[in-house]
Design an enzyme around this catalytic site. Structure first.
Site, PDB file in Angstrom:
ATOM      1  CG  HIS A 232      12.173  50.364  22.270  1.00  0.00           C
ATOM      2  ND1 HIS A 232      11.253  49.534  21.175  1.00  0.00           N
ATOM      3  CD2 HIS A 232      13.277  50.982  21.359  1.00  0.00           C
ATOM      4  CE1 HIS A 232      11.634  49.720  20.238  1.00  0.00           C
ATOM      5  NE2 HIS A 232      12.920  50.636  20.149  1.00  0.00           N
TER       6      HIS A 232
HETATM    7  N1  UDP Z   1      14.192  41.847  19.824  1.00  0.00           N
HETATM    8  C1  UDP Z   1      14.773  40.968  20.493  1.00  0.00           C
HETATM    9  N2  UDP Z   1      14.713  41.060  21.878  1.00  0.00           N
HETATM   10  C2  UDP Z   1      13.820  41.810  22.446  1.00  0.00           C
HETATM   11  C3  UDP Z   1      13.253  42.769  21.885  1.00  0.00           C
HETATM   12  C4  UDP Z   1      13.351  42.635  20.566  1.00  0.00           C
HETATM   13  O1  UDP Z   1      15.579  40.177  20.121  1.00  0.00           O
HETATM   14  O2  UDP Z   1      13.765  41.534  23.709  1.00  0.00           O
HETATM   15  C5  UDP Z   1      14.462  42.165  18.233  1.00  0.00           C
HETATM   16  C6  UDP Z   1      13.061  41.867  17.605  1.00  0.00           C
HETATM   17  O3  UDP Z   1      12.584  40.638  17.297  1.00  0.00           O
HETATM   18  C7  UDP Z   1      13.401  42.780  16.378  1.00  0.00           C
HETATM   19  C8  UDP Z   1      14.441  43.817  16.817  1.00  0.00           C
HETATM   20  O4  UDP Z   1      14.824  43.379  18.026  1.00  0.00           O
HETATM   21  O5  UDP Z   1      14.155  41.842  15.518  1.00  0.00           O
HETATM   22  C9  UDP Z   1      13.694  45.008  17.060  1.00  0.00           C
HETATM   23  O6  UDP Z   1      14.542  45.943  17.850  1.00  0.00           O
HETATM   24  P1  UDP Z   1      14.052  47.190  18.481  1.00  0.00           P
HETATM   25  O7  UDP Z   1      12.484  46.804  18.807  1.00  0.00           O
HETATM   26  O8  UDP Z   1      14.819  47.477  19.737  1.00  0.00           O
HETATM   27  O9  UDP Z   1      14.117  48.319  17.404  1.00  0.00           O
HETATM   28  P2  UDP Z   1      13.220  48.814  16.316  1.00  0.00           P
HETATM   29  O10 UDP Z   1      13.008  47.872  15.209  1.00  0.00           O
HETATM   30  O11 UDP Z   1      12.040  49.706  16.748  1.00  0.00           O
HETATM   31  O12 UDP Z   1      14.220  49.868  15.526  1.00  0.00           O
END
Ligand code: UDP
Length: 389
Positions: A232
Site C-alpha cells: 500500500h
Molecule cells: N493490518 C490489518 N489488516 C490488514 C492489513 C494490515 O489488521 O488487512 C494491520 C497489520 O497487522 C499491522 C498494521 O495493520 O498491525 C499495519 O498497518 P499498515 O500496513 O496499514 O501501516 P504501516 O504499518 O505500514 O504504517
C-alpha cells in the site's frame, strides 16, 4: 496543571490546612491525555496503550479520530474487536491531498485542545494525523508525547519520513521502540534539545502478545500453505513500473506457493484502473482484514512479503521470514539479524530473497522489541513527567 490556583484560601485558613488541601489536590488531580489517531496502524498501537492508560489511577484519555482512515474494514473493525475506547471526537477528514488534510486537521485539533485543555497530547507513528496533532499542541505549549519516535528511513521522498522527523522535533517525550531509534535521535543532536528520550520497546509487540489467543481465520478459502502479502505504500502504488515489477515477482513466486493479499483500498483502486490484477494466477485477493484475522494469517503463513512498516515487525513476532518490498526499512535490526531481506521493487531481488528463505532455516533472535510491556512503560513515564513539570 494540578489546578492549585483553584483552591480558594481565606485569610483565616491555617498553614497546615493549606498544605493538606494542596497535597490532596496533587494526589487526586486527574491528568488528561488527548490522543490523536487516524490510521489503521495507530488504532492497533492505541489499543495497547489505551488499555494501560485505563488501568492507571488519575489518568483520563480523550481520543480524537481524525477520520484519515474511514472504511469499515480500515477503522470500525479495530474499535469493535480490540475494545479501543470510542473516540470522543471524529473529525472525518479524509480523501484530500496531504496539505489540505494536515491543514484541516491542524485547525480542528487546535479547537479541541482549547476546549479540552489536556495536560498532554499523544500521537503515534508517522501519518498526517501524527504531525497535525503534534503541531497543534506544540503551538499551544501543550506537551507532546510521540510513540514510535526516532524511526528513520532516510528517504525524504516518503511523506511518513517528513511527518516523523517534524513530529520528533516538537515532541517533549520521545518513546523509542529500539536502540537504533535512540541512536538516530542522538545522531541528529536530540540529546541537546529540551526533550526526554525513553526506550520503551514496541507497543505493537504488546498488542500482538495480548490479542494472539483470539486469532481467527478470515475465510475458509485460505490455501494450506501461503505467503502473506500487503502492498500500500505510495512509493509502490503510485509508480506503475514498481507496482508491475512487484506483481511480476509475486506471479513467479505464486507458481510455487500461493499468495494471499488483503487489499488496501488505495491499491485496490489503482489495480482496478491498471487492469494489472486481471491476468494473475494463484494470487488470492481478499478485502482488508481485522487485526485478529491478520494475526491468524501471520501465524499460519510460510513467509511475509510487504511494504508495510508494522507487518515487518509482526512477521518477526510470529517468526516468519519477511521480504520488504521497499528500498529501505526503518526496522534495521531485522535486516541486520537476517530475518528480513530488502527486495525493493526489483523482480530478481524479490525472487532471490524468496529462494533464500525457502531454502534455509531462519533463526530469530529474541526480544528485539522489548518485553511486551512498552505500554506500561509509556504510561508510567507520562505520569512521572506530568508530576515533574
Ligand atoms: N493490518 C490489518 N489488516 C490488514 C492489513 C494490515 O489488521 O488487512 C494491520 C497489520 O497487522 C499491522 C498494521 O495493520 O498491525 C499495519 O498497518 P499498515 O500496513 O496499514 O501501516 P504501516 O504499518 O505500514 O504504517
Amino acid at each position: 496543571m494540578y489546578g492549585v490556583k483553584k483552591i480558594m484560601l481565606s485569610d483565616s485558613t491555617s498553614p497546615n490546612l493549606i498544605l493538606l488541601k494542596l497535597k490532596n489536590k496533587i494526589n487526586f488531580a486527574t491528568m488528561k491525555i488527548l490522543t490523536v489517531i487516524g490510521a489503521r496502524p495507530q488504532f492497533i498501537k492505541a489499543a495497547a496503550v489505551s488499555r494501560a492508560i485505563a488501568a492507571t489511577n488519575n489518568l483520563e484519555e480523550i481520543i480524537v479520530h481524525t477520520g484519515q482512515h474511514f472504511d469499515e474494514n480500515m477503522s470500525k473493525v479495530f474499535f469493535d474487536e480490540l475494545n479501543i475506547p470510542i473516540p470522543t471526537y471524529n473529525l472525518d477528514i479524509n480523501s484530500v491531498g496531504h496539505g489540505a488534510m494536515t491543514g484541516r486537521m491542524l485547525e480542528k485539533i487546535e479547537e479541541l485542545l482549547l476546549k479540552e485543555k489536556p495536560d498532554l497530547l499523544m500521537v503515534y507513528g508517522d501519518t498526517n494525523s501524527t504531525l497535525a496533532g503534534a503541531l497543534a499542541a506544540a503551538k499551544l505549549h501543550i506537551p507532546v508525547a510521540h510513540v514510535e519516535a526516532g524511526l528513520r528511513s532516510f528517504n525524504m521522498q516518503m511523506p511518513e519520513e517528513v511527518n516523523r522527523i517534524l513530529t520528533d522535533r516538537i515532541s517533549n517525550l520521545l518513546f523509542c521502540p529500539t536502540t537504533d531509534a535512540i541512536n538516530n535521535l542522538e545522531k541528529e543532536g536530540f540529546s541537546n534539545f529540551d526533550c526526554m528520550i525513553i526506550k520503551t520497546g514496541d507497543v505493537m509487540y504488546d498488542a500482538a502478545r495480548y490479542y494472539q489467543p483470539r486469532a481467527t481465520q478470515p475465510t475458509d478459502e485460505i490455501p494450506e500453505k501461503f505467503i502473506l502479502t500487503t502492498i500500500h505504500r505510495a512509493e509502490n502504488t503510485d509508480q506503475s513500473e514498481r507496482l508491475k515489477a512487484i506483481f511480476d515477482a509475486l506471479q513467479e513466486i505464486a507458481k510455487d506457493i500461493p499468495v494471499v493479499l488483503p487489499l488496501h483500498p488505495r491499491t485496490r483502486n489503482i489495480l482496478a484502473k491498471s487492469g494489472l490484477d486481471k491476468s494473475l494466477k494463484n494470487i488470492f485477493f481478499i478485502p482488508p482484514v481485522g487485526y485478529l484475522q491478520m494475526i491468524w494469517l501471520l501465524q499460519n503463513c510460510e513467509m511475509v512479503m510487504t511494504d508495510s512498516g508494522g507487518l515487518q515487525k509482526e512477521a518477526y513476532f510470529f517468526e516468519k521470514p519477511c521480504i520488504t518490498l521497499r528500498d529501505q526499512t526503518e526496522w534495521t535490526e531485522l535486516t541486520r539479524a537476517g530475518v528480513n531481506h530488502l527486495g525493493g521493487a526489483d523482480k530478481e531481488m524479490i525472487i532471490k530473497a524468496f529462494k533464500h528463505f525457502k531454502g534455509s532455516k531462519t533463526v530469530f533472535p529474541k526480544e528485539l522489541y522489548g518485553d511486551g510491556k512498552a505500554s506500561e512503560k509509556i504510561t508510567k513515564s507520562i505520569v512521572d513527567y506530568l508530576k515533574s513539570i
